[in-house]
Design a protein around this motif. Structure first.
Motif, PDB file in Angstrom:
ATOM      1  N   ILE A  88      43.946 -51.055   2.942  1.00  0.00           N
ATOM      2  CA  ILE A  88      44.502 -49.841   2.327  1.00  0.00           C
ATOM      3  C   ILE A  88      43.779 -49.526   1.023  1.00  0.00           C
ATOM      4  CG2 ILE A  88      46.574 -48.868   1.264  1.00  0.00           C
ATOM      5  CD1 ILE A  88      48.228 -50.322   3.347  1.00  0.00           C
ATOM      6  N   ASN A  89      43.453 -50.566   0.251  1.00  0.00           N
ATOM      7  CA  ASN A  89      42.710 -50.329  -0.996  1.00  0.00           C
ATOM      8  C   ASN A  89      41.337 -49.732  -0.717  1.00  0.00           C
ATOM      9  OD1 ASN A  89      44.764 -51.232  -2.638  1.00  0.00           O
ATOM     10  ND2 ASN A  89      44.012 -53.325  -2.749  1.00  0.00           N
ATOM     11  N   ARG A  90      40.681 -50.220   0.345  1.00  0.00           N
ATOM     12  CA  ARG A  90      39.386 -49.635   0.709  1.00  0.00           C
ATOM     13  C   ARG A  90      39.547 -48.181   1.136  1.00  0.00           C
ATOM     14  NH1 ARG A  90      37.264 -54.737   4.380  1.00  0.00           N
ATOM     15  NH2 ARG A  90      36.806 -56.158   2.635  1.00  0.00           N
ATOM     16  N   LEU A  91      40.630 -47.903   1.874  1.00  0.00           N
ATOM     17  CA  LEU A  91      40.902 -46.518   2.260  1.00  0.00           C
ATOM     18  C   LEU A  91      41.138 -45.651   1.028  1.00  0.00           C
ATOM     19  CD1 LEU A  91      41.534 -44.337   4.367  1.00  0.00           C
ATOM     20  CD2 LEU A  91      43.888 -45.191   4.428  1.00  0.00           C
ATOM     21  N   LEU A  92      41.887 -46.173   0.047  1.00  0.00           N
ATOM     22  CA  LEU A  92      42.122 -45.428  -1.183  1.00  0.00           C
ATOM     23  C   LEU A  92      40.821 -45.212  -1.948  1.00  0.00           C
ATOM     24  CD1 LEU A  92      45.445 -47.078  -2.405  1.00  0.00           C
ATOM     25  CD2 LEU A  92      45.162 -44.787  -1.460  1.00  0.00           C
ATOM     26  N   ASP A  93      39.926 -46.224  -1.893  1.00  0.00           N
ATOM     27  CA  ASP A  93      38.619 -46.049  -2.530  1.00  0.00           C
ATOM     28  C   ASP A  93      37.859 -44.873  -1.910  1.00  0.00           C
ATOM     29  OD1 ASP A  93      39.097 -48.156  -4.221  1.00  0.00           O
ATOM     30  OD2 ASP A  93      38.061 -49.643  -2.959  1.00  0.00           O
ATOM     31  N   ARG A  94      37.883 -44.831  -0.556  1.00  0.00           N
ATOM     32  CA  ARG A  94      37.179 -43.738   0.116  1.00  0.00           C
ATOM     33  C   ARG A  94      37.834 -42.393  -0.177  1.00  0.00           C
ATOM     34  NH1 ARG A  94      36.978 -47.746   4.263  1.00  0.00           N
ATOM     35  NH2 ARG A  94      38.743 -46.807   5.347  1.00  0.00           N
ATOM     36  N   ILE A  95      39.173 -42.376  -0.224  1.00  0.00           N
ATOM     37  CA  ILE A  95      39.867 -41.118  -0.530  1.00  0.00           C
ATOM     38  C   ILE A  95      39.554 -40.680  -1.960  1.00  0.00           C
ATOM     39  CG2 ILE A  95      42.131 -40.072  -0.832  1.00  0.00           C
ATOM     40  CD1 ILE A  95      43.148 -41.799   1.444  1.00  0.00           C
ATOM     41  N   ASP A  96      39.568 -41.651  -2.891  1.00  0.00           N
ATOM     42  CA  ASP A  96      39.251 -41.336  -4.282  1.00  0.00           C
ATOM     43  C   ASP A  96      37.835 -40.783  -4.404  1.00  0.00           C
ATOM     44  OD1 ASP A  96      39.478 -41.131  -6.985  1.00  0.00           O
ATOM     45  OD2 ASP A  96      39.114 -43.253  -7.396  1.00  0.00           O
ATOM     46  N   GLU A  97      36.896 -41.427  -3.685  1.00  0.00           N
ATOM     47  CA  GLU A  97      35.527 -40.946  -3.716  1.00  0.00           C
ATOM     48  C   GLU A  97      35.420 -39.551  -3.093  1.00  0.00           C
ATOM     49  OE1 GLU A  97      31.364 -41.068  -4.347  1.00  0.00           O
ATOM     50  OE2 GLU A  97      33.090 -42.134  -5.186  1.00  0.00           O
ATOM     51  N   SER A  98      36.194 -39.318  -2.004  1.00  0.00           N
ATOM     52  CA  SER A  98      36.180 -38.005  -1.371  1.00  0.00           C
ATOM     53  C   SER A  98      36.714 -36.934  -2.321  1.00  0.00           C
ATOM     54  CB  SER A  98      37.003 -38.036  -0.085  1.00  0.00           C
ATOM     55  OG  SER A  98      37.082 -36.768   0.508  1.00  0.00           O
ATOM     56  N   PHE A  99      37.813 -37.252  -3.028  1.00  0.00           N
ATOM     57  CA  PHE A  99      38.360 -36.300  -4.001  1.00  0.00           C
ATOM     58  C   PHE A  99      37.364 -36.051  -5.137  1.00  0.00           C
ATOM     59  CE2 PHE A  99      42.378 -36.742  -1.918  1.00  0.00           C
ATOM     60  CZ  PHE A  99      43.107 -35.630  -2.290  1.00  0.00           C
ATOM     61  N   ARG A 100      36.694 -37.124  -5.572  1.00  0.00           N
ATOM     62  CA  ARG A 100      35.719 -36.968  -6.653  1.00  0.00           C
ATOM     63  C   ARG A 100      34.574 -36.042  -6.225  1.00  0.00           C
ATOM     64  NH1 ARG A 100      31.000 -38.742  -8.427  1.00  0.00           N
ATOM     65  NH2 ARG A 100      30.631 -39.911  -6.505  1.00  0.00           N
ATOM     66  N   LEU A 101      34.078 -36.298  -4.983  1.00  0.00           N
ATOM     67  CA  LEU A 101      33.000 -35.444  -4.484  1.00  0.00           C
ATOM     68  C   LEU A 101      33.472 -34.009  -4.296  1.00  0.00           C
ATOM     69  CD1 LEU A 101      31.356 -37.823  -1.855  1.00  0.00           C
ATOM     70  CD2 LEU A 101      30.501 -37.227  -4.129  1.00  0.00           C
ATOM     71  N   GLN A 102      34.735 -33.873  -3.851  1.00  0.00           N
ATOM     72  CA  GLN A 102      35.252 -32.524  -3.656  1.00  0.00           C
ATOM     73  C   GLN A 102      35.353 -31.784  -4.992  1.00  0.00           C
ATOM     74  OE1 GLN A 102      39.264 -32.359  -2.206  1.00  0.00           O
ATOM     75  NE2 GLN A 102      39.067 -30.265  -1.469  1.00  0.00           N
ATOM     76  N   ARG A 103      35.854 -32.479  -6.021  1.00  0.00           N
ATOM     77  CA  ARG A 103      35.947 -31.839  -7.336  1.00  0.00           C
ATOM     78  C   ARG A 103      34.555 -31.480  -7.860  1.00  0.00           C
ATOM     79  NH1 ARG A 103      40.050 -35.825  -8.018  1.00  0.00           N
ATOM     80  NH2 ARG A 103      38.523 -37.226  -8.999  1.00  0.00           N
ATOM     81  N   MET A 104      33.616 -32.428  -7.686  1.00  0.00           N
ATOM     82  CA  MET A 104      32.256 -32.156  -8.131  1.00  0.00           C
ATOM     83  C   MET A 104      31.643 -31.010  -7.330  1.00  0.00           C
ATOM     84  SD  MET A 104      29.007 -34.759  -8.317  1.00  0.00           S
ATOM     85  CE  MET A 104      28.811 -34.749  -6.524  1.00  0.00           C
ATOM     86  N   PHE A 105      31.923 -30.994  -6.016  1.00  0.00           N
ATOM     87  CA  PHE A 105      31.393 -29.940  -5.155  1.00  0.00           C
ATOM     88  C   PHE A 105      31.910 -28.575  -5.607  1.00  0.00           C
ATOM     89  CE2 PHE A 105      31.607 -27.233  -1.414  1.00  0.00           C
ATOM     90  CZ  PHE A 105      30.331 -27.370  -0.888  1.00  0.00           C
ATOM     91  N   VAL A 106      33.221 -28.484  -5.842  1.00  0.00           N
ATOM     92  CA  VAL A 106      33.809 -27.212  -6.255  1.00  0.00           C
ATOM     93  C   VAL A 106      33.257 -26.782  -7.613  1.00  0.00           C
ATOM     94  CG1 VAL A 106      35.968 -26.077  -6.902  1.00  0.00           C
ATOM     95  CG2 VAL A 106      35.892 -27.549  -4.887  1.00  0.00           C
ATOM     96  N   ALA A 107      33.150 -27.756  -8.543  1.00  0.00           N
ATOM     97  CA  ALA A 107      32.643 -27.412  -9.872  1.00  0.00           C
ATOM     98  C   ALA A 107      31.205 -26.927  -9.803  1.00  0.00           C
ATOM     99  CB  ALA A 107      32.753 -28.634 -10.791  1.00  0.00           C
ATOM    100  N   ASN A 108      30.381 -27.620  -8.998  1.00  0.00           N
ATOM    101  CA  ASN A 108      28.974 -27.236  -8.910  1.00  0.00           C
ATOM    102  C   ASN A 108      28.792 -25.900  -8.189  1.00  0.00           C
ATOM    103  OD1 ASN A 108      27.880 -29.461 -10.268  1.00  0.00           O
ATOM    104  ND2 ASN A 108      27.981 -30.720  -8.441  1.00  0.00           N
ATOM    105  N   VAL A 109      29.566 -25.715  -7.105  1.00  0.00           N
ATOM    106  CA  VAL A 109      29.479 -24.437  -6.399  1.00  0.00           C
ATOM    107  C   VAL A 109      29.901 -23.292  -7.311  1.00  0.00           C
ATOM    108  CG1 VAL A 109      30.506 -23.091  -4.533  1.00  0.00           C
ATOM    109  CG2 VAL A 109      29.717 -25.393  -4.083  1.00  0.00           C
ATOM    110  N   SER A 110      30.978 -23.521  -8.064  1.00  0.00           N
ATOM    111  CA  SER A 110      31.434 -22.470  -8.985  1.00  0.00           C
ATOM    112  C   SER A 110      30.358 -22.148 -10.010  1.00  0.00           C
ATOM    113  CB  SER A 110      32.711 -22.928  -9.702  1.00  0.00           C
ATOM    114  OG  SER A 110      33.736 -23.194  -8.769  1.00  0.00           O
ATOM    115  N   HIS A 111      29.706 -23.216 -10.498  1.00  0.00           N
ATOM    116  CA  HIS A 111      28.648 -22.994 -11.490  1.00  0.00           C
ATOM    117  C   HIS A 111      27.464 -22.259 -10.866  1.00  0.00           C
ATOM    118  CE1 HIS A 111      26.020 -23.729 -14.900  1.00  0.00           C
ATOM    119  NE2 HIS A 111      25.119 -24.228 -14.063  1.00  0.00           N
TER     120      HIS A 111
END
Length: 457
Positions: free
Chosen positions: A218-241
């Motif tokens: 479950i911790n590994r799954l949370l790591d992947r989810i956290d990384e996915s959210f991080r990439l999503q936030r970065m993706f949205v921020a970069n696309v917006s920019h």
């Protein structure tokens, strides 16, 4: 139904089945022992009567008196002797008739002996033979003490079974709760993890049991989810920019053009500048669409071709050279196979073309002399492709992030682009169950692709 209830019911059912089988075996053993012992006593009485009446020729009335005077009388005891015509020649206790059918008597003569029940009475029959005739000796009685003991034993066993089942069910309920308590704690901890608290993790105990391994998973799954959210936030921020800059430029140029009347040449220049910005937006949109369409879920529908990599590479060399006169691509094969199908891999021709073209254009774009080198090797299971160039190496601190969408290092920040190409290449290679690695040092950068020749399930 909760897991705790199911565990309790299954545990109780299992123990109840074992206990019922044990009690049934115990009751059956007692019943068999008591019945066999009582039948043996009846056999001895029948043997005694047969020996005295038939062998020793004792008078029936004298045998009857002896039988009545004996102290080992059984409850409701009855003795009878029948001749070959099934007529009684000796009967005791005539007030308690013994109704034995002719069928039973014939069966006793055929089998030499027979034991059976007649109502509450136990009956045993023995065949006696003389030179002149066959006799059947019957002895019957009621086993009051044995039957009463069996009835009481049955009541005790049923009561004991109910008590033990109740204790087992209660114990199973407590035991199931104790076993599931770590899972309940995990559930409570997971309920407190939200998108803004994804950094929290489940505690992992030192003992390597199933709960610990589940917590680790479950911790590994949370790591992947956290990384996915991080990439999503970065993706949205970069696309917006990336979208904001050309849109701002377009808006500013049009507003300036509308402030005053200008000559047609100025308007033409403004329109051309706006068209350039619109072209940038179109390119960015196209790359984003390509990036979004390449996913593992679409692999079944996309990877249906047999791709000849040598043909794709030669085409890419010509296309890249045509886009910029400064670009020069060299292709090398370590050893061409006798069967060129060995250079084919399963996949999608268009996607592999995009991936290899992006790598080749990047190699030419960031090289000192605009040259790139493509080297192809193959073996029984994979095809290996290296794309090399010379120039300023990628900084070591940037290497872990170059395949992330919109990531641009200091080296590439001055070059026109959006940081989508390498992310798209990595997704395409992963979609084809391949691997991509990068090595950059000593003025040389090498991207290595490893594509499998047969997909695994």
């Amino acid at each position: 139904m909760t897991i705790r209830t199911r565990l309790t019911l299954r545990f109780t059912g299992l123990v109840s089945a074992i206990l019922a089988l044990a009690f049934a075996c115990l009751y059956a053993f007692c019943w068999y022992f008591i019945s066999s012992d009582f039948y043996r006593r009846l056999d001895r009485k029948a043997d005694t009567v047969g020996e005295l009446l038939i062998r020793q020729r004792m008078e029936p009335h004298l045998l009857g008196q002896i039988t009545r005077l004996r102290k080992d009388q059984l409850p409701a005891q009855k003795l009878a002797v029948y001749d070959g015509r099934n007529s009684p020649v000796f009967i005791t206790n005539e007030q308690r008739p013994l109704a034995v059918s002719t069928k039973d008597l014939d069966a006793i003569r055929k089998k030499k002996s027979k034991k059976f029940r007649q109502g509450a009475a136990y009956v045993t029959g023995i065949r006696y033979e003389t030179d002149a005739e066959q006799y059947v000796v019957l002895a019957s009685a009621e086993n009051h003490y044995g039957d009463q003991f069996l009835r009481r034993m049955l009541v005790v066993l049923i009561g004991l079974f109910g008590v033990i089942v109740a204790i087992v069910a209660f114990s199973g309920w407590l035991y199931a709760g104790e076993v599931l308590r770590p899972i309940q704690r995990m559930e409570q901890q997971l309920n407190h993890i939200f998108p803004n608290t994804l950094q929290k993790r489940l505690p992992v105990r030192a003992d390597n049991d199933e709960i610990s391994r589940l917590s680790t998973t479950i911790n590994r799954l949370l790591d992947r989810i956290d990384e996915s959210f991080r990439l999503q936030r970065m993706f949205v921020a970069n696309v917006s920019h990336e979208l904001k800059n050309p849109l701002t430029q377009i808006s500013s140029q049009l507003e300036v053009a509308l402030l005053n009347r200008r000559e047609s040449a100025v308007y033409e220049q403004t329109i051309r500048s706006v068209l350039d910005d619109v072209g940038d937006l179109s390119t960015l949109t196209r790359e984003l669409l390509q990036l979004s369409q390449v996913s593992q879920a679409s692999a079944v529908n996309l990877l249906t071709d047999s791709v000849r990599l040598d043909e794709v590479i030669w085409d890419i060399r010509d296309e890249v050279g045509a886009t910029n006169p400064r670009y020069e691509v060299s292709v090398y094969f370590d050893e061409l196979p006798d069967d060129f199908n060995q250079l084919a891999v399963p996949g999608n021709t268009a996607l592999l073309r995009i991936a290899l073209k992006n790598l080749t254009e990047n190699a030419c774009k960031f090289s000192d002399d605009g040259k790139a080198r493509i080297q192809v090797r193959f073996n029984e299971t994979t095809v290996l492709i290296s794309v090399e160039n010379t120039g300023v190496p990628i900084p070591a601190e940037d290497l872990p992030y170059i395949f992330e969408p919109f990531y641009r290092s200091r080296k590439t920040a001055e070059t026109r682009g959006y940081g989508v190409g390498l992310s798209l290449v990595e997704r395409i290679v992963r979609l084809h169950q391949g691997k991509i690695t990068v090595q950059s040092s000593d003025g040389q950068t090498i991207f290595r692709l490893e594509l499998v020749r047969t997909f695994t399930a």
